[in-house]
Write a protein that holds these residues in place. Structure first.
Motif, mmCIF file in Angstrom:
data_model
loop_
_atom_site.group_PDB
_atom_site.id
_atom_site.type_symbol
_atom_site.label_atom_id
_atom_site.label_comp_id
_atom_site.label_asym_id
_atom_site.label_seq_id
_atom_site.Cartn_x
_atom_site.Cartn_y
_atom_site.Cartn_z
ATOM 1 N N THR A 99 40.530 -1.898 33.613
ATOM 2 C CA THR A 99 39.065 -1.788 33.639
ATOM 3 C C THR A 99 38.470 -3.011 32.952
ATOM 4 O O THR A 99 38.034 -2.939 31.795
ATOM 5 C CB THR A 99 38.596 -0.500 32.937
ATOM 6 O OG1 THR A 99 39.178 -0.458 31.631
ATOM 7 C CG2 THR A 99 38.985 0.734 33.708
ATOM 8 N N PRO A 100 38.448 -4.161 33.636
ATOM 9 C CA PRO A 100 38.026 -5.394 32.972
ATOM 10 C C PRO A 100 36.569 -5.378 32.512
ATOM 11 O O PRO A 100 36.262 -5.945 31.459
ATOM 12 C CB PRO A 100 38.259 -6.475 34.038
ATOM 13 C CG PRO A 100 38.346 -5.759 35.325
ATOM 14 C CD PRO A 100 38.843 -4.384 35.024
ATOM 15 N N GLU A 101 35.679 -4.715 33.257
ATOM 16 C CA GLU A 101 34.271 -4.694 32.852
ATOM 17 C C GLU A 101 34.091 -3.931 31.550
ATOM 18 O O GLU A 101 33.372 -4.367 30.651
ATOM 19 C CB GLU A 101 33.404 -4.056 33.950
ATOM 20 C CG GLU A 101 33.425 -4.812 35.263
ATOM 21 C CD GLU A 101 34.561 -4.369 36.166
ATOM 22 O OE1 GLU A 101 35.330 -3.451 35.793
ATOM 23 O OE2 GLU A 101 34.692 -4.961 37.254
ATOM 24 N N LEU A 102 34.749 -2.784 31.463
ATOM 25 C CA LEU A 102 34.666 -1.964 30.259
ATOM 26 C C LEU A 102 35.277 -2.690 29.064
ATOM 27 O O LEU A 102 34.714 -2.692 27.962
ATOM 28 C CB LEU A 102 35.362 -0.627 30.486
ATOM 29 C CG LEU A 102 35.378 0.363 29.334
ATOM 30 C CD1 LEU A 102 33.962 0.756 28.955
ATOM 31 C CD2 LEU A 102 36.200 1.588 29.714
ATOM 32 N N TYR A 103 36.408 -3.334 29.286
ATOM 33 C CA TYR A 103 37.057 -4.064 28.199
ATOM 34 C C TYR A 103 36.207 -5.254 27.757
ATOM 35 O O TYR A 103 36.069 -5.520 26.565
ATOM 36 C CB TYR A 103 38.449 -4.538 28.625
ATOM 37 C CG TYR A 103 39.174 -5.260 27.525
ATOM 38 C CD1 TYR A 103 39.749 -4.548 26.476
ATOM 39 C CD2 TYR A 103 39.263 -6.645 27.511
ATOM 40 C CE1 TYR A 103 40.396 -5.198 25.446
ATOM 41 C CE2 TYR A 103 39.916 -7.304 26.481
ATOM 42 C CZ TYR A 103 40.481 -6.573 25.455
ATOM 43 O OH TYR A 103 41.116 -7.225 24.437
ATOM 44 N N LEU A 104 35.617 -5.961 28.715
ATOM 45 C CA LEU A 104 34.780 -7.109 28.372
ATOM 46 C C LEU A 104 33.554 -6.666 27.576
ATOM 47 O O LEU A 104 33.186 -7.298 26.584
ATOM 48 C CB LEU A 104 34.353 -7.859 29.628
ATOM 49 C CG LEU A 104 33.509 -9.107 29.402
ATOM 50 C CD1 LEU A 104 34.293 -10.150 28.608
ATOM 51 C CD2 LEU A 104 33.056 -9.684 30.724
ATOM 52 N N PHE A 105 32.921 -5.565 27.994
ATOM 53 C CA PHE A 105 31.790 -5.053 27.231
ATOM 54 C C PHE A 105 32.228 -4.691 25.819
ATOM 55 O O PHE A 105 31.541 -5.007 24.849
ATOM 56 C CB PHE A 105 31.177 -3.827 27.903
ATOM 57 C CG PHE A 105 30.107 -3.201 27.066
ATOM 58 C CD1 PHE A 105 28.835 -3.733 27.045
ATOM 59 C CD2 PHE A 105 30.383 -2.108 26.264
ATOM 60 C CE1 PHE A 105 27.851 -3.183 26.248
ATOM 61 C CE2 PHE A 105 29.412 -1.549 25.469
ATOM 62 C CZ PHE A 105 28.132 -2.087 25.457
ATOM 63 N N SER A 106 33.375 -4.026 25.684
ATOM 64 C CA SER A 106 33.860 -3.646 24.356
ATOM 65 C C SER A 106 34.160 -4.874 23.506
ATOM 66 O O SER A 106 33.898 -4.878 22.304
ATOM 67 C CB SER A 106 35.112 -2.778 24.485
ATOM 68 O OG SER A 106 34.808 -1.560 25.083
ATOM 69 N N LEU A 107 34.696 -5.895 24.136
ATOM 70 C CA LEU A 107 34.998 -7.125 23.407
ATOM 71 C C LEU A 107 33.724 -7.814 22.923
ATOM 72 O O LEU A 107 33.622 -8.203 21.749
ATOM 73 C CB LEU A 107 35.803 -8.062 24.309
ATOM 74 C CG LEU A 107 36.481 -9.250 23.658
ATOM 75 C CD1 LEU A 107 37.488 -8.778 22.627
ATOM 76 C CD2 LEU A 107 37.154 -10.104 24.710
#
Length: 142
Positions: A99-107
């Motif tokens: 889930t790259p979008e979710l991970y990027l937002f979390s980052l």
């Protein structure tokens, strides 16, 4: 209304693409083992609370002690949420693939939490030093 506008804009812009060109993946591929989505939901709730608190603080003058207490309690809870975000994001590098979008937002949100924590630590240090030595700044400049 801004959030309503975002949903409306996303819905309308997705309709510009033909149905066969819209991205559809099986749900089993797009799964993150860590509770990053739950943390995102908590962050959204905190955003709504922050909006209400900002309105309350800007409309009251002088600010009552009860509103100040709510503000500081919110700050402690917000710090805890940011700490959870940093820990969860650090422990979920495999979610960058699923889930790259979710991970990027979390980052990005982790960095924002860290930077805002540094801001408030510096602010606390300056407030404390001003309370202990009220004329220190004037004496060192003049």
């Amino acid at each position: 209304m801004f959030h309503h506008f975002l949903v409306h804009a996303a819905f309308q812009s997705s309709r510009w693409l033909p149905r066969d060109q819209r991205m559809k993946l099986p749900k089993s591929i797009r799964y993150c083992e860590k509770p990053l989505l739950n943390n995102l939901i908590a962050s959204i709730v905190f955003s709504f609370l922050a909006t209400g608190l900002a309105v309350a603080l800007t409309l009251t003058d002088p600010v009552p002690k009860s509103v100040r207490a709510v503000y500081h309690t919110f700050g402690v809870l917000s710090f805890a949420n940011g700490l959870c975000t940093i820990i969860l994001t650090h422990s979920a590098p495999q979610c960058a693939k699923t889930t790259p979008e979710l991970y990027l937002f979390s980052l990005v949100f982790s960095w924002a939490c860290g930077l805002s924590t540094v801001f408030f630590v510096i602010r606390w240090f300056l407030w404390t030093s001003h309370r202990m030595h009220p004329n220190w700044f004037r004496e060192t400049l003049f």
